[in-house]
Motif scaffolding. Structure first.
Motif, PDB file in Angstrom:
ATOM      1  N   THR A 250      -8.602   3.900  -3.878  1.00 47.52           N
ATOM      2  CA  THR A 250      -7.742   4.845  -3.343  1.00 47.52           C
ATOM      3  C   THR A 250      -8.043   5.105  -1.489  1.00 47.52           C
ATOM      4  OG1 THR A 250      -7.675   6.342  -5.230  1.00 47.52           O
ATOM      5  CG2 THR A 250      -6.905   7.248  -3.414  1.00 47.52           C
TER       6      THR A 250
ATOM      7  N   ALA B  85      -5.640   3.953   1.708  1.00 49.48           N
ATOM      8  CA  ALA B  85      -5.404   4.750   2.583  1.00 49.48           C
ATOM      9  C   ALA B  85      -5.735   3.995   3.976  1.00 49.48           C
ATOM     10  CB  ALA B  85      -6.372   5.844   2.437  1.00 49.48           C
TER      11      ALA B  85
ATOM     12  N   CYS C 123       0.694  -1.055   0.050  1.00 51.34           N
ATOM     13  CA  CYS C 123      -0.011   0.011  -0.009  1.00 51.34           C
ATOM     14  C   CYS C 123       0.774   1.349   0.111  1.00 51.34           C
ATOM     15  CB  CYS C 123      -0.975  -0.092   1.395  1.00 51.34           C
ATOM     16  SG  CYS C 123      -0.163  -0.218   2.892  1.00 51.34           S
TER      17      CYS C 123
ATOM     18  N   CYS D 147       1.389   3.377  -3.446  1.00 51.50           N
ATOM     19  CA  CYS D 147       0.467   4.124  -3.852  1.00 51.50           C
ATOM     20  C   CYS D 147       0.997   5.554  -3.888  1.00 51.50           C
ATOM     21  CB  CYS D 147      -0.736   3.728  -3.293  1.00 51.50           C
ATOM     22  SG  CYS D 147      -2.204   4.914  -3.738  1.00 51.50           S
ATOM     23  N   HIS D 148       0.766   6.298  -4.998  1.00 51.91           N
ATOM     24  CA  HIS D 148       1.004   7.864  -4.902  1.00 51.91           C
ATOM     25  C   HIS D 148      -0.125   8.619  -4.986  1.00 51.91           C
ATOM     26  CE1 HIS D 148       5.592   7.623  -6.881  1.00 51.91           C
ATOM     27  NE2 HIS D 148       5.109   6.497  -6.273  1.00 51.91           N
ATOM     28  N   THR D 149      -1.126   7.904  -4.641  1.00 51.67           N
ATOM     29  CA  THR D 149      -2.666   8.705  -4.723  1.00 51.67           C
ATOM     30  C   THR D 149      -2.927   9.313  -5.951  1.00 51.67           C
ATOM     31  OG1 THR D 149      -1.934   9.025  -2.304  1.00 51.67           O
ATOM     32  CG2 THR D 149      -3.924   9.760  -2.899  1.00 51.67           C
ATOM     33  N   GLN D 150      -2.734   9.013  -7.051  1.00 51.99           N
ATOM     34  CA  GLN D 150      -2.841   9.663  -8.261  1.00 51.99           C
ATOM     35  C   GLN D 150      -4.683   9.615  -8.366  1.00 51.99           C
ATOM     36  OE1 GLN D 150      -0.342   7.687 -10.980  1.00 51.99           O
ATOM     37  NE2 GLN D 150       0.935   9.600 -11.014  1.00 51.99           N
ATOM     38  N   MET D 151      -4.942   8.473  -7.966  1.00 49.22           N
ATOM     39  CA  MET D 151      -6.662   8.337  -8.119  1.00 49.22           C
ATOM     40  C   MET D 151      -6.958   7.943  -9.307  1.00 49.22           C
ATOM     41  SD  MET D 151      -7.914  11.296  -5.219  1.00 49.22           S
ATOM     42  CE  MET D 151      -9.626  10.196  -5.177  1.00 49.22           C
TER      43      MET D 151
END
Ligand code: SF4
Ligand code: FES
Length: 241
Positions: A222, A226, A202, A205-209
């Motif tokens: 996403t 988180a 996890c 993840c770069h939280t690009q969504m």
């Protein structure tokens, strides 16, 4: 078949990774889906075209392809929603090996579900009563938010982190892990959190969504990722993993 409105110009990927696009002309029909277009080509123009589908109603997850640059479920994607110029470009999903034409090898995708401990393991026997989980409980509600995943691979194919870091478990496997982390009946939580805490888990993840934008079931990988980051941190602080 209905009356053709006009002609669609459709470029379809042929071959394996080193293939090329081939153009077909397909009658443009009312309420036509992208899967209808592919099926027309295979049935009327070139029976050697390979593609995959099963349910045609958005349940099985097998029909995902790259359509005009974005991964989509093709049985529920109307041509009108992706092309206003009577042009379509249809290719296999990104981030997976191409077997032939529009068919990708899904083995690496599902191998990552296994690597993320995506299998339920309970402790009850057939002699135990049913587990009672309140539909109102916080954990059950979190399960509700992600349990509808159909394993289509759209999120995985859309994720740039998977492209850059091929061992990254990816949004679907992590969504599955998050569903099970919130399943109060499961007894593999320590192993699961350990599995998703690694470099390929996890925290990659770069939280690009993009996964959340594209998921056809409107899930939010996403948010699940988180949640996993918080659960991993909490378990680490308690010395559990
Ligand atoms: Fe498909 Fe959404 Fe599941 Fe990803 S999370 S595999 S996009 S249903
Ligand atoms: Fe089953 Fe599209 S054919 S989801």
């Amino acid at each position: 078949m209905g009356t053709a409105l006009s002609v669609l110009h459709v470029r379809v990927w042929r071959g394996t990774e080193s293939g090329e696009y081939q153009e077909f002309q397909v009658p443009r029909l009312e309420s036509q889906t992208v899967l209808d277009v592919v099926t027309h080509i295979q049935r009327k123009l070139d029976p050697t075209l390979s593609y995959r589908f099963a349910c045609r109603v958005g349940m099985c997850g097998s029909c995902a392809m790259t359509v005009n640059g974005k991964a989509r479920w093709t049985c529920r994607t109307h041509v009108a929603s992706v092309s206003d110029e009577e042009r379509l470009e249809i290719g296999p999903l990104r981030n997976l090996p191409v077997i032939k034409d529009l068919v990708t090898d899904m083995a690496p995708f599902f191998d990552k579900w296994a690597a993320a401990k995506g299998q339920f393991r309970g402790s009850a026997t057939r002699n135990d009563d049913f587990a009672r989980v309140s539909p109102e409980s916080r954990q059950r509600r979190l399960v509700d938010e992600s349990i509808e995943c159909i394993g289509c691979g759209v999120c995985y194919s859309s994720c740039d982190v998977v492209t850059w870091k091929p061992d990254y478990l990816g949004p679907a496997a992590l969504t599955r892990a998050w569903t099970l982390v919130n399943d109060v009946r499961d007894v593999d939580q320590r192993e699961r959190l350990t599995a998703v805490a690694g470099d390929a888990g996890c925290h990659a993840c770069h939280t690009q969504m993009t996964c959340t934008e594209r998921c056809p079931k409107k899930l939010s990988p996403t948010a699940g990722i988180a949640g996993l980051k918080r659960a991993v941190l909490s378990a680490a602080l308690k010395g559990e993993i």
